[in-house]
Design an enzyme around this catalytic site. Structure first.
Site, PDB file in Angstrom:
ATOM      1  N   THR A   1       0.854  -1.191   0.000  1.00 31.70           N
ATOM      2  CA  THR A   1       0.000   0.000   0.000  1.00 31.70           C
ATOM      3  C   THR A   1       0.885   1.235   0.000  1.00 31.70           C
ATOM      4  O   THR A   1       2.056   1.173   0.410  1.00 31.70           O
ATOM      5  CB  THR A   1      -0.919   0.027   1.242  1.00 31.70           C
ATOM      6  OG1 THR A   1      -1.825   1.112   1.128  1.00 31.70           O
ATOM      7  CG2 THR A   1      -0.130   0.204   2.534  1.00 31.70           C
TER       8      THR A   1
ATOM      9  N   ASN B   1      -0.807   3.924   1.241  1.00 32.04           N
ATOM     10  CA  ASN B   1      -1.701   4.667   2.129  1.00 32.04           C
ATOM     11  C   ASN B   1      -1.109   4.704   3.550  1.00 32.04           C
ATOM     12  O   ASN B   1      -0.990   3.679   4.213  1.00 32.04           O
ATOM     13  CB  ASN B   1      -3.069   3.952   2.120  1.00 32.04           C
ATOM     14  CG  ASN B   1      -4.089   4.652   2.982  1.00 32.04           C
ATOM     15  OD1 ASN B   1      -3.788   5.076   4.095  1.00 32.04           O
ATOM     16  ND2 ASN B   1      -5.294   4.750   2.471  1.00 32.04           N
ATOM     17  N   LYS B   2      -0.735   5.927   3.976  1.00 31.66           N
ATOM     18  CA  LYS B   2      -0.053   6.092   5.264  1.00 31.66           C
ATOM     19  C   LYS B   2      -0.942   5.620   6.429  1.00 31.66           C
ATOM     20  O   LYS B   2      -0.478   4.997   7.378  1.00 31.66           O
ATOM     21  CB  LYS B   2       0.296   7.581   5.421  1.00 31.66           C
ATOM     22  CG  LYS B   2       1.059   7.950   6.663  1.00 31.66           C
ATOM     23  CD  LYS B   2       2.544   8.136   6.369  1.00 31.66           C
ATOM     24  CE  LYS B   2       3.391   8.136   7.625  1.00 31.66           C
ATOM     25  NZ  LYS B   2       3.091   9.231   8.541  1.00 31.66           N
TER      26      LYS B   2
ATOM     27  N   ASP C   1      -7.498  -5.829  -0.148  1.00 32.26           N
ATOM     28  CA  ASP C   1      -8.439  -5.292  -1.131  1.00 32.26           C
ATOM     29  C   ASP C   1      -9.784  -5.213  -0.435  1.00 32.26           C
ATOM     30  O   ASP C   1     -10.184  -6.140   0.264  1.00 32.26           O
ATOM     31  CB  ASP C   1      -8.535  -6.180  -2.375  1.00 32.26           C
ATOM     32  CG  ASP C   1      -9.292  -5.470  -3.495  1.00 32.26           C
ATOM     33  OD1 ASP C   1      -8.999  -4.282  -3.741  1.00 32.26           O
ATOM     34  OD2 ASP C   1     -10.178  -6.082  -4.110  1.00 32.26           O
TER      35      ASP C   1
ATOM     36  N   PHE D   1     -13.607   8.244   4.990  1.00 34.92           N
ATOM     37  CA  PHE D   1     -13.403   8.488   3.563  1.00 34.92           C
ATOM     38  C   PHE D   1     -14.405   7.634   2.788  1.00 34.92           C
ATOM     39  O   PHE D   1     -15.206   6.898   3.373  1.00 34.92           O
ATOM     40  CB  PHE D   1     -11.953   8.130   3.163  1.00 34.92           C
ATOM     41  CG  PHE D   1     -11.687   6.642   3.164  1.00 34.92           C
ATOM     42  CD1 PHE D   1     -11.475   5.970   4.346  1.00 34.92           C
ATOM     43  CD2 PHE D   1     -11.672   5.918   1.982  1.00 34.92           C
ATOM     44  CE1 PHE D   1     -11.247   4.597   4.359  1.00 34.92           C
ATOM     45  CE2 PHE D   1     -11.450   4.547   1.974  1.00 34.92           C
ATOM     46  CZ  PHE D   1     -11.228   3.893   3.169  1.00 34.92           C
ATOM     47  N   GLY D   2     -14.322   7.727   1.465  1.00 33.01           N
ATOM     48  CA  GLY D   2     -15.109   6.854   0.597  1.00 33.01           C
ATOM     49  C   GLY D   2     -16.598   6.908   0.887  1.00 33.01           C
ATOM     50  O   GLY D   2     -17.199   7.982   0.981  1.00 33.01           O
TER      51      GLY D   2
HETATM   52  P1  IMP Z   1      -9.211  -0.229  -0.961  1.00 30.59           P
HETATM   53  O1  IMP Z   1      -9.130  -1.601  -1.557  1.00 30.59           O
HETATM   54  O2  IMP Z   1      -8.968  -0.192   0.505  1.00 30.59           O
HETATM   55  O3  IMP Z   1      -8.383   0.780  -1.697  1.00 30.59           O
HETATM   56  O4  IMP Z   1     -10.725   0.230  -1.120  1.00 30.59           O
HETATM   57  C1  IMP Z   1     -11.354   0.315  -2.392  1.00 30.59           C
HETATM   58  C2  IMP Z   1     -12.508   1.284  -2.326  1.00 30.59           C
HETATM   59  O5  IMP Z   1     -13.548   0.750  -1.499  1.00 30.59           O
HETATM   60  C3  IMP Z   1     -12.166   2.647  -1.720  1.00 30.59           C
HETATM   61  O6  IMP Z   1     -11.662   3.514  -2.688  1.00 30.59           O
HETATM   62  C4  IMP Z   1     -13.525   3.093  -1.181  1.00 30.59           C
HETATM   63  O7  IMP Z   1     -14.299   3.630  -2.236  1.00 30.59           O
HETATM   64  C5  IMP Z   1     -14.159   1.785  -0.733  1.00 30.59           C
HETATM   65  N1  IMP Z   1     -13.855   1.540   0.685  1.00 30.59           N
HETATM   66  C6  IMP Z   1     -13.052   0.576   1.197  1.00 30.59           C
HETATM   67  N2  IMP Z   1     -13.001   0.649   2.536  1.00 30.59           N
HETATM   68  C7  IMP Z   1     -13.779   1.688   2.882  1.00 30.59           C
HETATM   69  C8  IMP Z   1     -14.116   2.264   4.147  1.00 30.59           C
HETATM   70  O8  IMP Z   1     -13.655   1.861   5.226  1.00 30.59           O
HETATM   71  N3  IMP Z   1     -14.951   3.311   4.095  1.00 30.59           N
HETATM   72  C9  IMP Z   1     -15.469   3.814   2.947  1.00 30.59           C
HETATM   73  N4  IMP Z   1     -15.175   3.324   1.755  1.00 30.59           N
HETATM   74  C10 IMP Z   1     -14.335   2.255   1.716  1.00 30.59           C
END
Ligand code: IMP
Length: 191
Positions: free
Chosen positions: A8, A10-11, A69, A149-150
């Site tokens: 990753t 992501n810090k 993921d 976030f997200g």
């Molecule tokens: P990643 O695999 O952790 O990069 O997550 C992929 C995508 O899923 C992110 O860009 C968010 O859109 C969504 N996502 C994953 N985990 C979270 C969370 O804890 N909160 C909100 N959205 C999340």
């Protein structure tokens, strides 16, 4: 295991994992290996994508590698956005708007959803171990809360709060990622 590469940049994720494994394991990130570059997430499952990334990093570095993921699965949308959560629309707010518009006629009882996180640990020899964490809730009607976030502002827990209304530590205690991390810690510390 003394050295681990977490796939990753992501810090926040890195700090969370280092806090859980303690000082005995030195966790590095992709920032320490810029030559590896972006690893395409081409699988159609969370497990598939986490394995793909963990294998790529273990092969490139010769070290133990961990990859995650995660994403959101909405029952009324047959599990979408799922592995496409990050790519569902260009920005967080557009992703939220898109999801809310797809659910506009869906009643509360049918708005169940879950966040899923798959973690894959890959040894230098190519052996893999998985953990999976989930966080159950439902999709609200409006965005609420300033943290996270997200999709956090529209993801409601059973008590009605959205994930964006929790502090970082509160969220980590019950999130899909926190759970998958905690299940993986014994695997990391006993090797
Ligand atoms: P990643 O695999 O952790 O990069 O997550 C992929 C995508 O899923 C992110 O860009 C968010 O859109 C969504 N996502 C994953 N985990 C979270 C969370 O804890 N909160 C909100 N959205 C999340």
């Amino acid at each position: 295991m003394k050295d681990l590469v977490f796939a990753t940049s992501n810090k926040g994720k890195l700090v969370e994992l280092q806090g859980l494994v303690g000082a005995g394991v030195h966790v590095r990130s992709l920032k320490d290996f810029p030559e590896i570059g972006e690893i395409p997430e081409t699988a159609d499952t969370f497990e598939g994508n986490s394995e793909l990334k963990a294998r790529a990093v273990a092969t490139a570095t010769g070290l133990w590698a961990l990859a995650d993921d995660s994403g959101l699965m909405v029952d009324a949308l047959d599990g979408r956005p799922g592995v496409y959560s990050a790519r569902y629309a260009p920005t967080d707010s557009e992703r939220i708007t898109k999801l809310l518009s797809e659910l506009v006629n869906v009643p509360d009882a049918k708005r169940s959803a879950r966040f899923v996180c798959s973690l894959c640990l890959c040894s230098p020899a190519g052996d893999v171990v998985f953990t999976r964490g989930t966080c159950e809730g439902r999709i609200g009607h409006v965005a609420r809360g300033a943290h996270g976030f997200g999709y956090d502002p529209i993801f409601e827990l059973p008590d009605g709060r959205t994930l964006a209304e929790l502090t970082h530590d509160q969220k980590s205690g019950l999130s899909h990622r926190g759970q998958a991390f905690r299940l993986m810690v014994p695997e990391l510390t006993r090797r």
